[in-house]
Design an enzyme around this catalytic site. Structure first.
Site, PDB file in Angstrom:
ATOM      1  N   ASP A 125       0.916  -1.136   0.000  1.00  0.00           N
ATOM      2  CA  ASP A 125       0.000   0.000   0.000  1.00  0.00           C
ATOM      3  C   ASP A 125       0.956   1.186   0.000  1.00  0.00           C
ATOM      4  O   ASP A 125       1.530   1.509   1.042  1.00  0.00           O
ATOM      5  CB  ASP A 125      -0.889   0.005   1.242  1.00  0.00           C
ATOM      6  N   HIS A 126       1.185   1.788  -1.164  1.00  0.00           N
ATOM      7  CA  HIS A 126       2.305   2.727  -1.236  1.00  0.00           C
ATOM      8  C   HIS A 126       2.112   3.956  -0.352  1.00  0.00           C
ATOM      9  O   HIS A 126       3.064   4.659  -0.046  1.00  0.00           O
ATOM     10  CB  HIS A 126       2.643   3.107  -2.682  1.00  0.00           C
TER      11      HIS A 126
ATOM     12  N   HIS B 185      -5.880   2.773   0.980  1.00  0.00           N
ATOM     13  CA  HIS B 185      -5.161   3.950   1.481  1.00  0.00           C
ATOM     14  C   HIS B 185      -5.921   4.717   2.576  1.00  0.00           C
ATOM     15  O   HIS B 185      -5.349   5.082   3.590  1.00  0.00           O
ATOM     16  CB  HIS B 185      -4.847   4.922   0.349  1.00  0.00           C
TER      17      HIS B 185
HETATM   18  P1  NAD Z   1       1.247  -2.276 -17.188  1.00  0.00           P
HETATM   19  O1  NAD Z   1       0.068  -2.742 -17.949  1.00  0.00           O
HETATM   20  O2  NAD Z   1       1.925  -1.022 -17.571  1.00  0.00           O
HETATM   21  O3  NAD Z   1       2.362  -3.423 -17.213  1.00  0.00           O
HETATM   22  C1  NAD Z   1       2.049  -4.778 -17.193  1.00  0.00           C
HETATM   23  C2  NAD Z   1       3.306  -5.628 -17.381  1.00  0.00           C
HETATM   24  O4  NAD Z   1       2.899  -6.993 -17.360  1.00  0.00           O
HETATM   25  C3  NAD Z   1       4.042  -5.420 -18.687  1.00  0.00           C
HETATM   26  O5  NAD Z   1       5.419  -5.556 -18.429  1.00  0.00           O
HETATM   27  C4  NAD Z   1       3.580  -6.612 -19.536  1.00  0.00           C
HETATM   28  O6  NAD Z   1       4.520  -7.055 -20.477  1.00  0.00           O
HETATM   29  C5  NAD Z   1       3.438  -7.664 -18.485  1.00  0.00           C
HETATM   30  N1  NAD Z   1       2.529  -8.741 -18.874  1.00  0.00           N
HETATM   31  C6  NAD Z   1       1.207  -8.669 -19.197  1.00  0.00           C
HETATM   32  N2  NAD Z   1       0.718  -9.884 -19.476  1.00  0.00           N
HETATM   33  C7  NAD Z   1       1.739 -10.747 -19.321  1.00  0.00           C
HETATM   34  C8  NAD Z   1       1.878 -12.153 -19.441  1.00  0.00           C
HETATM   35  N3  NAD Z   1       0.849 -12.943 -19.762  1.00  0.00           N
HETATM   36  N4  NAD Z   1       3.100 -12.706 -19.197  1.00  0.00           N
HETATM   37  C9  NAD Z   1       4.140 -11.955 -18.847  1.00  0.00           C
HETATM   38  N5  NAD Z   1       4.082 -10.624 -18.703  1.00  0.00           N
HETATM   39  C10 NAD Z   1       2.895 -10.028 -18.941  1.00  0.00           C
HETATM   40  O7  NAD Z   1       0.796  -2.251 -15.664  1.00  0.00           O
HETATM   41  P2  NAD Z   1       1.363  -1.302 -14.481  1.00  0.00           P
HETATM   42  O8  NAD Z   1       0.704   0.026 -14.560  1.00  0.00           O
HETATM   43  O9  NAD Z   1       2.840  -1.354 -14.436  1.00  0.00           O
HETATM   44  O10 NAD Z   1       0.757  -2.011 -13.176  1.00  0.00           O
HETATM   45  C11 NAD Z   1       1.265  -3.211 -12.635  1.00  0.00           C
HETATM   46  C12 NAD Z   1       0.624  -3.475 -11.285  1.00  0.00           C
HETATM   47  O11 NAD Z   1       0.940  -2.424 -10.406  1.00  0.00           O
HETATM   48  C13 NAD Z   1      -0.907  -3.547 -11.310  1.00  0.00           C
HETATM   49  O12 NAD Z   1      -1.328  -4.470 -10.345  1.00  0.00           O
HETATM   50  C14 NAD Z   1      -1.333  -2.150 -10.889  1.00  0.00           C
HETATM   51  O13 NAD Z   1      -2.608  -2.154 -10.280  1.00  0.00           O
HETATM   52  C15 NAD Z   1      -0.250  -1.836  -9.886  1.00  0.00           C
HETATM   53  N6  NAD Z   1      -0.031  -0.403  -9.680  1.00  0.00           N
HETATM   54  C16 NAD Z   1       0.447   0.387 -10.698  1.00  0.00           C
HETATM   55  C17 NAD Z   1       0.685   1.729 -10.478  1.00  0.00           C
HETATM   56  C18 NAD Z   1       1.266   2.621 -11.556  1.00  0.00           C
HETATM   57  O14 NAD Z   1       1.593   3.755 -11.237  1.00  0.00           O
HETATM   58  N7  NAD Z   1       1.406   2.169 -12.779  1.00  0.00           N
HETATM   59  C19 NAD Z   1       0.404   2.295  -9.217  1.00  0.00           C
HETATM   60  C20 NAD Z   1      -0.082   1.471  -8.206  1.00  0.00           C
HETATM   61  C21 NAD Z   1      -0.290   0.127  -8.453  1.00  0.00           C
END
Ligand code: NAD
Length: 482
Positions: free
Chosen positions: A169-170, A232
């Site tokens: 939970d950042h 949060h």
């Molecule tokens: P994103 O969609 O940008 O990235 C997803 C990643 O997963 C990519 O590297 C993609 O290649 C990989 N991927 C997808 N399907 C795949 C598969 N079948 N096999 C292997 N790799 C696969 O997502 P994100 O924004 O980086 O978010 C990732 C997690 O972090 C999520 O759970 C999101 O809720 C959480 N999160 C993200 C943020 C943010 O700022 N982006 C903030 C808080 C939480």
């Protein structure tokens, strides 16, 4: 191992945070990072991506060439069983090469539907079979409701024990959220007043100016309640309301937070709409630019019932807090980007300085979480001049002003905690389960009764008028503090 290494989170947060830790000497020379994602990439291409993301995030990357040699890439579809074996081989090789003593951190930075599958494979294909420590870091959302969270927990618990699971939970990595407990428990002037005899209400606001952007598809299944309140907002309330732990250990702190969540009054049926307000943004003008309504955003149902705003009144039924409302409010497309906590103290018994044209303000303690970090204490003092008039004054502490540098990014702290094996600032399963059971009752009512008045707040405002009325009914208002 970072699963989802070509994703947004890895680029914007994880690589820059690892680099900062490296620069500060917090990563030993003996470390290796395996990036896992679907796209085929060579190690060199991956290393270049890491370098670019550090440069973009931090604006400089002095001695980065040695740092990026620690990064390796494995192209891998996480749903494909066969590729876990080659991942395992790669990990074993690096383990020997860097003398890692079998210590492994698995970071799941991927869409939540993959969390359970990956954890199961890690166990089944022997990646968790190590002599050293094994830890799983898991991003939000942890489930969609209590039932799916239980299911996910069951899957990951097959491979990792509760104390090996680090649920992110950042907000818990933010400097001023971590400061809540220090302000409370290290100051003789606050802790004695921190109860229903001296505090009249507490207000927690987390407002964003951005809309849903490209995340429409996800947000439609989530909404502000699941996206912000379940995690949060309730975490901040738990830190504000918990009893002093007997020690500052992970178990003791978590157990005090759990008690708060257990004492939180739950609402169902008609009570939900009495204690909780939902909102959805309409179009409006922000920064001189017309912005669209939520229902006009990409991948959003034009008749969407999803809330982009929530305000609520929480009651914690224990000796310390009986009768003190904790108001929370969070939303998108609001007037300002800000996360703040306002603690409003009760009025003094008698106002000697009363003037019809001026009443005394109550004392307020404001904790600024982001973007500013600091504390403001509002007091009353004598107005300069002949008369004994009182006037409000502000005592300000600004984190940036004092240290002159940006405070460590939340992810940097959380990654470091995880490597040290300190899970205090991650959520325990009991906290997750209690928060979901509280939130589920509200979602149930909102999903079954479509909001008739959506959209009900203009972009660029502080939410629907009902959110103001929620406090007005109790004789309060949201403090527009700075
Ligand atoms: P994103 O969609 O940008 O990235 C997803 C990643 O997963 C990519 O590297 C993609 O290649 C990989 N991927 C997808 N399907 C795949 C598969 N079948 N096999 C292997 N790799 C696969 O997502 P994100 O924004 O980086 O978010 C990732 C997690 O972090 C999520 O759970 C999101 O809720 C959480 N999160 C993200 C943020 C943010 O700022 N982006 C903030 C808080 C939480």
């Amino acid at each position: 191992m970072i699963f989802g290494a070509t994703g947004d989170l890895a680029k914007r947060k994880l690589f820059p945070s690892l680099y900062r830790l490296y620069q500060e000497g917090r990563l030993s020379e003996r470390f290796a990072v395996i990036g896992v994602a679907r796209r085929p990439l060579s190690n060199e291409e991956f290393q270049k991506n890491v370098k670019d993301s550090v440069l973009t995030a931090l604006g400089e990357a002095g001695d980065i060439s040695e740092f990026i040699t620690h990064f390796y890439y494995h192209s891998h579809d996480v749903t494909d069983s066969s590729s876990y074996l080659s991942l395992k081989e790669m990990a074993q090789k690096l383990d020997t090469q860097y003398s890692l003593a079998g210590n492994r951190v698995f970071y799941l930075a991927m869409a939540p539907e993959f969390f359970g599958t990956i954890a199961e494979h890690l166990k089944m294909d022997g990646l968790t079979d190590v002599h050293g420590f094994k830890r799983l870091v898991i991003e939000k959302p942890f489930g969609h409701d209590l039932e799916s969270a239980k299911q996910l927990n069951k899957q990951i618990r097959k491979a990792f024990s509760e104390d090996e699971i680090y649920r992110i939970d950042h907000y818990l990595g933010k400097e001023m959220v971590q400061n809540i407990e220090v302000i409370r428990f290290a100051n003789a002037i606050f802790e004695p007043l921190w109860n229903n005899r001296y505090i009249s209400n507490i207000q927690v606001t987390s407002s964003e100016v951005l809309g849903v952007e490209e995340r429409g598809r996800y947000y439609e299944t989530s909404g502000a309640l699941r996206d912000m309140v379940q995690n949060h907002m309730l975490q901040m309330v738990a830190l504000l309301a918990m009893e002093p732990p007997i020690r500052l250990t992970t178990d003791e702190i978590r157990s005090e937070k759990v008690k708060v969540l257990r004492a939180m009054r739950s609402f169902d049926g008609d009570m939900v709409n009495e204690f909780f307000i939902r909102g959805q943004y309409d179009k409006g003008v922000m920064d001189n630019e017309e912005v669209p309504a939520y229902r006009e955003e990409p991948m959003v149902d034009p008749a969407s019932n999803t809330e982009t705003f929530v305000a609520g009144k929480l009651l914690i039924d224990n000796f310390r807090w009986a009768g003190v409302p904790f108001y929370i409010r969070t939303g998108k497309r609001m007037k300002t980007k800000s996360t703040k906590i306002v603690i409003q103290f009760k009025d003094i018994p008698m106002n000697l300085y009363y003037k019809p044209e001026q009443t005394l303000n109550p004392n307020l303690l404001v904790i600024h979480i982001q973007p500013e970090e600091g504390i403001t204490l509002y007091l009353n003092a004598k107005k300069t001049g002949q008369h004994m008039n009182a006037t409000p004054i502000k005592l300000n502490f600004s984190n940036k002003g004092v240290h002159g540098i940006n405070t460590p990014e939340a992810y940097e702290k959380l990654l470091f905690d995880c490597m040290r094996g300190d899970a205090t600032n991650f959520t325990h399963w009991d906290e997750v389960a209690l928060s979901w059971s509280f939130v589920d009752k509200i979602s149930e009512v909102w999903e079954n009764t479509k909001a008739q008045n959506f959209p009900n707040y203009k972009s660029g405002t502080m939410g629907p008028k009902e959110a103001d009325q929620l406090l007005e009914k109790d004789g309060f208002f949201w403090w527009p503090v700075t």
